[in-house]
Design a protein around this motif. Structure first.
Motif, PDB file in Angstrom:
ATOM      1  N   ILE A  16       0.190  -1.378   0.362  1.00  0.00           N
ATOM      2  CA  ILE A  16      -0.482   0.352   0.311  1.00  0.00           C
ATOM      3  C   ILE A  16       0.634   1.143   0.169  1.00  0.00           C
ATOM      4  N   ILE A  17       1.977   1.249   0.423  1.00  0.00           N
ATOM      5  CA  ILE A  17       2.909   2.067   0.733  1.00  0.00           C
ATOM      6  C   ILE A  17       3.386   2.092  -0.052  1.00  0.00           C
ATOM      7  N   TYR A  18       3.782   1.638  -1.487  1.00  0.00           N
ATOM      8  CA  TYR A  18       5.086   1.627  -2.326  1.00  0.00           C
ATOM      9  C   TYR A  18       4.229   2.467  -3.502  1.00  0.00           C
ATOM     10  N   ASN A  19       2.524   1.724  -3.220  1.00  0.00           N
ATOM     11  CA  ASN A  19       1.457   2.750  -4.683  1.00  0.00           C
ATOM     12  C   ASN A  19       1.405   3.581  -4.650  1.00  0.00           C
ATOM     13  N   MET A  31       6.891  15.589   2.107  1.00  0.00           N
ATOM     14  CA  MET A  31       6.086  14.725   3.347  1.00  0.00           C
ATOM     15  C   MET A  31       6.836  13.893   5.183  1.00  0.00           C
ATOM     16  N   SER A  32       6.640  14.230   5.596  1.00  0.00           N
ATOM     17  CA  SER A  32       7.127  14.060   6.976  1.00  0.00           C
ATOM     18  C   SER A  32       6.102  12.308   6.871  1.00  0.00           C
ATOM     19  N   ILE A  33       7.068  11.625   7.475  1.00  0.00           N
ATOM     20  CA  ILE A  33       6.365  10.438   8.599  1.00  0.00           C
ATOM     21  C   ILE A  33       5.500  10.078   8.912  1.00  0.00           C
ATOM     22  N   GLN A  34       5.466  11.293   9.450  1.00  0.00           N
ATOM     23  CA  GLN A  34       3.512  11.363   9.763  1.00  0.00           C
ATOM     24  C   GLN A  34       2.534  11.339   8.873  1.00  0.00           C
ATOM     25  N   LYS A  35       3.099  12.376   8.145  1.00  0.00           N
ATOM     26  CA  LYS A  35       2.078  12.252   7.140  1.00  0.00           C
ATOM     27  C   LYS A  35       1.867  11.570   5.704  1.00  0.00           C
ATOM     28  N   LEU A  36       2.692  10.733   5.519  1.00  0.00           N
ATOM     29  CA  LEU A  36       2.692   9.134   5.080  1.00  0.00           C
ATOM     30  C   LEU A  36       1.701   8.320   5.384  1.00  0.00           C
ATOM     31  N   ALA A  37       2.239   8.183   6.854  1.00  0.00           N
ATOM     32  CA  ALA A  37       1.230   7.158   7.472  1.00  0.00           C
ATOM     33  C   ALA A  37      -0.029   7.948   7.547  1.00  0.00           C
ATOM     34  N   SER A  38      -0.207   8.658   7.688  1.00  0.00           N
ATOM     35  CA  SER A  38      -1.656   9.606   7.735  1.00  0.00           C
ATOM     36  C   SER A  38      -2.708   9.036   6.030  1.00  0.00           C
ATOM     37  N   THR A  40      -1.435   7.148   4.072  1.00  0.00           N
ATOM     38  CA  THR A  40      -1.646   5.622   3.788  1.00  0.00           C
ATOM     39  C   THR A  40      -2.641   4.929   4.591  1.00  0.00           C
ATOM     40  N   HIS A  41      -2.908   5.123   5.666  1.00  0.00           N
ATOM     41  CA  HIS A  41      -3.744   4.301   6.792  1.00  0.00           C
ATOM     42  C   HIS A  41      -2.731   3.445   8.102  1.00  0.00           C
ATOM     43  N   VAL A  42      -1.242   3.719   7.495  1.00  0.00           N
ATOM     44  CA  VAL A  42      -0.599   2.340   8.469  1.00  0.00           C
ATOM     45  C   VAL A  42      -0.216   3.788   9.585  1.00  0.00           C
ATOM     46  N   SER A  43       0.753   3.057  10.229  1.00  0.00           N
ATOM     47  CA  SER A  43       1.532   3.292  11.216  1.00  0.00           C
ATOM     48  C   SER A  43       3.060   4.143  10.459  1.00  0.00           C
ATOM     49  N   THR A  44       3.636   4.695  11.779  1.00  0.00           N
ATOM     50  CA  THR A  44       5.116   4.854  11.281  1.00  0.00           C
ATOM     51  C   THR A  44       6.503   3.949  11.442  1.00  0.00           C
ATOM     52  N   THR A  45       5.121   2.924  12.251  1.00  0.00           N
ATOM     53  CA  THR A  45       6.249   1.677  12.301  1.00  0.00           C
ATOM     54  C   THR A  45       5.934   1.030  10.927  1.00  0.00           C
ATOM     55  N   THR A  46       5.193   0.946  10.331  1.00  0.00           N
ATOM     56  CA  THR A  46       5.362   0.176   9.159  1.00  0.00           C
ATOM     57  C   THR A  46       5.632   0.686   8.401  1.00  0.00           C
ATOM     58  N   ILE A  47       6.444   1.818   8.096  1.00  0.00           N
ATOM     59  CA  ILE A  47       6.606   3.092   6.997  1.00  0.00           C
ATOM     60  C   ILE A  47       8.715   2.454   7.474  1.00  0.00           C
ATOM     61  N   LEU A  48       8.827   2.343   8.558  1.00  0.00           N
ATOM     62  CA  LEU A  48       9.858   2.304   8.945  1.00  0.00           C
ATOM     63  C   LEU A  48      10.098   0.459   8.734  1.00  0.00           C
TER      64      LEU A  48
END
Length: 239
Positions: A16-19, A31-38, A40-48
């Motif tokens: 989902i993040i990749y897409n 984008m900050s990591i928080q903005k990307l998390a928001s 894509t509706h995932v947590s910042t931990t998932t982005i890491l």
């Protein structure tokens, strides 16, 4: 950065993040990591975890690498059609070519090939059947989403199913009716974790970004066409 091998190992949430990144390359750079998390509706931990899956230490390194990649793409038209063409280079990577060879060997030992697909995939099935008629294999096409049959497919055949999502109800219904120990199922679909993939003996996933226009699926079929051409070429080579 986004090699086929790395993409194929991403989890469902990481896909989902990749897409999102592929569809919004310019916005990602700001984008900050928080903005990307928001978004894509995932947590910042998932982005890491996503960054780690790409072999990167964290989000900051990801943005630096992504920025460099975007600079290198500036010489290529931003038109999505041409972006799709450049994406096809991923299918020449060794990891993907291994999948092509395994699938070609499955077809090599088949008594015949049945191609199944609906909508845009139906036309590609007809093209594939015509192409593979040069491989000394009998080829049939199932392109009716309401297909019903109480007769088993011929013994030793391979059922090749084309489906972008791998989740179409009619596709799954027909597969369940036709599936048997005498028939192998090869699916060519977007994701390796789809329902269709789970019901198949072997899957070739191509990981292309979905495109919709007014709720109409406009996802490019270029990867599917290329995969079929590769399979045909490899099958002739093995014969």
């Amino acid at each position: 950065m986004f090699t086929f091998e790395k993409i194929s190992k991403l989890s469902d949430l990481e896909i989902i993040i990749y897409n999102y990144i592929v569809e919004h390359p310019d916005e990602i750079l700001e984008m900050s990591i928080q903005k990307l998390a928001s978004q894509t509706h995932v947590s910042t931990t998932t982005i890491l975890r996503f960054c780690h899956s790409l072999g990167l230490k964290g989000y900051s390194e990801f943005k630096l690498r992504f920025k460099d990649d975007q600079k290198n793409k500036n010489t290529i038209s931003t038109n999505s059609f041409y972006q799709n063409i450049t994406y096809l280079e991923k299918y020449t990577e060794p990891e993907f070519q291994k999948k092509i060879k395994i699938a070609a060997k499955l077809l090599q030992h088949a008594t015949g090939i049945i191609w199944m697909g609906f909508g845009a995939s139906a036309g590609i099935c007809k093209y594939a059947a015509n192409l593979f008629s040069n491989t000394s294999k009998s080829n049939l096409v199932i392109d009716d989403p309401y297909f019903h049959s109480n007769i088993s497919l011929f013994k030793g055949s391979v059922l090749v199913i084309l489906s972008v999502s791998g989740e179409i109800d009619n596709t799954i219904r027909i597969l369940n009716n036709l599936k048997s120990e005498d028939v192998s199922v090869l699916s060519i679909t977007n994701y390796e974790n789809s329902t269709l993939s789970k019901l198949s003996d072997y899957t070739i996933p191509y990981y292309i970004t979905y495109k919709k226009n007014n709720d109409i699926d406009m996802t490019t079929q270029l990867p599917v066409m290329l995969i079929i051409e590769m399979l045909g070429s490899k099958l002739i080579e093995l014969s």
